[in-house]
Structure formats: structure tokens, C-alpha cells
Design an enzyme around this catalytic site. Structure first.
Site, short mmCIF file in Angstrom:
data_model
loop_
_atom_site.label_atom_id
_atom_site.label_comp_id
_atom_site.label_asym_id
_atom_site.label_seq_id
_atom_site.Cartn_x
_atom_site.Cartn_y
_atom_site.Cartn_z
N CYS A 37 28.47 39.52 43.66
CA CYS A 37 28.17 38.12 43.92
C CYS A 37 27.26 37.98 45.13
O CYS A 37 26.31 37.19 45.13
CB CYS A 37 29.46 37.33 44.13
N CYS A 81 37.55 34.78 42.39
CA CYS A 81 37.36 33.35 42.16
C CYS A 81 37.38 32.96 40.68
O CYS A 81 37.84 31.87 40.33
CB CYS A 81 36.06 32.87 42.82
#
Length: 353
Positions: free
Chosen positions: A96, A195
Site C-alpha cells: 500500500c 484495513c
């Protein structure tokens, strides 16, 4: 006139919110940006956007959102699934950071005329006379330092990255600044989980998103080949695991290898977890373009591990061999090995093979 425009990644949490405040107080011109990564996730939901926008409004800076769900699925979620399909244990935060927070966001920053990007990470950038370039370093945050998950960013980007929290030693200092400035996120809890796995159950996520052929039952065996029991899919196990194996033996056993070809979980005693050597690929050097001779450094094999003395040797195809002075416990394929010098400068890193 110096361009002090900064695109700041904002998750709606206290770290990025205080980062926005500090940038403004230090004469920068920040724009808060929330990336829409995965609907319903801990960092991508209605309250995230509202919290980030409210903070920006309260300190008088603009806030924008950007839909990045397709890119996030391709670069982060699919990598997560692919790693487990190949008996590797990934760290999705590293992907990410590479593709989203320090990849896509930098492209957006340039479009918006920003000279810098910033995040609420606990890390540091500075110009190094020793290396004659801008470097990424450990922050002052001790165990909360996040330089380990940033090794895979472009080295050319480092001079354009700001980490407003680099000199703080603990989270309570950050929360206190938020309270003093009436930021409503001051006591918002940290997000610890992956997440995009909204229920915290990564095994359930994989069972719903992976090809079933990778989650079939097989044998749990000693390294001698003796069968001790059955496993319910290699994705449910990780190197160093002791609990939940469902087998009995005369001494404690740990997972020491996941054998995808034979669909076996290989177990051994604790001493079998220790190794002095690893190989890594997907190398990203931050202080030079390639390794041409053995490099003495300190290497870290997982986020919560301590750095250990090591020598990194160049191998073919840009890969490296890392030889430790002392054996390391539970070296895990798919995790990152990150290299530091004695001053905490991140020299580079790679993926453990």
C-alpha cells in the site's frame, strides 16, 4: 519563491490529523487527501471521510477524496491473495505504501502543483552528507517507528516526503497536541488490523477470495516425513506457529515450513526455527542503484523484530543473500527484510524468498 504546497494523506486518525496541524503551523500549505481504498474498511468509510474533512475545516485547509479502489484491489489485495497462494506471508501495508501512499499520491501531488507529500508515519527524512543524498531514517518513536514498512518507496521521492511526527517519542504526545487544539479525533483508537479485512478474520477472507485448490486439507509432518496429523489448508498456518496445530508429541512443535508442492505443514522443535541465512528478491536500494560488494549492516526480518548484525551479499538477477552473525527465529517467506546502517538510515530492503 519556495513551493511549500504539500499533499497530506489523511485517514481520519489522530496521527494524520496532527500532521496536518503541524504542517500548517510550520508554514506549509497542506491539502488533506483521503484515498478511497476499500469500501467499508477501517480506513475507508463514511466516518473516515467526515473525520478527515472536519479536521481540515477546523484548521483551515482544503480536503479532497479520491477513488482508488480499482488500483488498490490490483496492487494490494491481489498481492495478498497471491502470496498466500504461494505459501508466503505478506505485509500488505508495504504494498500500500509503495503503490498508493507514495506512488499514486505522488502523481496526484504533481498534478496539484505540490512540491511535497506527507503522511502520519513515524519515520524521518533528511539530507545525509555521508551518502550525499536524501535518506529515509528511523524516527524517534522507538518501538512505534514505521521505517520498516517504507523501504519499498522510490529513492528519488525521499527528498519530497515530509513526516511531521518524526521527532515525537510516543503516541500520547500526539494525542495531547490534538486535545490542546480541540481536534475531535484526539482519543480515536488506533487501527491495528489489515484495513480490507473488515472482521479481522484473514482466513475467512482468503476462503472467500482464493481458488479452493489452495485451501485443501493435507498432512502435518515432522521434517523426517513422519505424519502426525491433518491440516485444514496451508493458508491457516504461519512459520513459528505453535498453538492450534491439533497434534500431540513428546515435546512442543512449531511450524517450520509450508510445502506447497506436497501440500504439507512441516513441524519441528523450537531450535529448528533458527537460521543464519536467508535469500531475498524484489530488492529496492535507497542509497545506491545496486549492490556490488558485500555490505555490513543491521537487518530486520519483521516489523516487531530487532535489527541484527548481518552481511548482505549480491547474487544473480539482483537478488541478495543475507548472512546473520546470530541465528534468527522464524524467518518467513513473503515478509520483508530491511537493511539499516548504524545511524538508523534505511539502506534498502527486499522480500524474503
Amino acid at each position: 519563491m519556495e513551493n511549500k504546497k504539500v499533499l497530506l494523506g489523511m485517514s481520519g486518525g489522530v496521527d494524520s490529523s496532527v500532521s496536518a496541524l503541524l504542517l500548517k503551523q510550520n508554514g506549509y500549505d497542506p491539502i488533506g487527501m483521503t484515498l478511497e481504498l476499500f469500501a467499508g474498511s477501517s480506513c475507508c468509510n463514511v466516518s473516515t471521510y467526515i473525520d478527515a474533512k472536519n479536521v481540515c475545516n477546523s484548521i483551515g485547509i482544503p480536503h479532497i477524496t479520491d477513488d482508488c479502489k480499482t488500483l488498490f484491489k490490483k496492487c494490494v489485495i491481489q498481492d495478498f491473495i497471491d502470496c498466500y497462494s504461494n505459501c508466503k506471508t505478506p505485509n500488505p501495508c508495504i504494498e500500500c505504501n509503495k503503490y498508493m501512499k507514495f506512488g499514486y499520491m505522488w502523481e496526484k501531488a504533481k498534478e496539484l502543483g505540490c512540491e511535497y507529500i506527507a503522511t502520519g508515519h513515524y519515520a524521518k527524512t533528511e539530507y545525509s552528507e555521508k551518502y550525499g543524498r536524501w535518506v529515509l531514517k528511523k524516527s524517534n518513536a522507538g518501538k512505534k517507528d514505521q521505517s520498516y514498512v517504507l523501504w519499498n518507496i522510490q529513492k528519488e521521492l525521499i527528498e519530497h516526503v515530509l513526516f511531521p511526527l518524526s521527532d515525537f517519542e510516543d503516541k500520547e504526545q500526539i494525542r495531547e497536541i490534538a486535545r490542546e487544539n480541540n481536534l475531535k479525533v484526539a482519543n480515536k483508537p488506533d487501527s491495528e488490523d489489515i484495513c480490507f479485512i473488515t472482521d479481522g478474520n484473514y482466513k475467512n477472507f482468503l476462503s472467500l477470495n482464493m481458488d479452493p485448490k489452495y485451501i485443501k486439507k493435507g498432512n502435518i509432518v515432522l521434517k523426517t516425513g513422519e505424519i502426525l496429523g491433518k491440516h485444514d489448508g496451508l493458508t491457516n498456518y504461519t512459520i513459528g506457529q505453535r498453538k492450534g496445530l491439533g497434534i500431540s508429541y513428546k515435546e512442543p512443535l512449531y511450524v517450520i515450513k509450508l510445502d506447497g508442492k506436497k501440500n504439507q505443514v512441516v513441524v519441528g522443535t523450537e531450535k529448528d526455527l533458527y537460521e543464519k541465512e536467508l535469500f531475498a528478491d524484489d530488492i529496492n536500494w535507497l542509497i545506491f542503484d545496486e549492490l556490488q560488494e558485500p555490505l555490513k549492516c543491521y537487518a530486520k526480518i519483521r516489523y516487531k523484530a530487532k535489527e541484527a548484525e548481518a552481511i548482505v551479499y549480491p547474487e544473480e538477477n539482483g537478488e541478495v543473500r543475507v548472512e546473520f552473525t546470530e541465528p534468527q527465529k522464524s524467518i518467513t517467506s513473503g515478509q520483508s527484510v530491511v537493511f539499516y546502517d548504524e545511524d538508523g538510515v534505511v539502506l534498502g530492503g527486499g522480500k524474503i524468498k
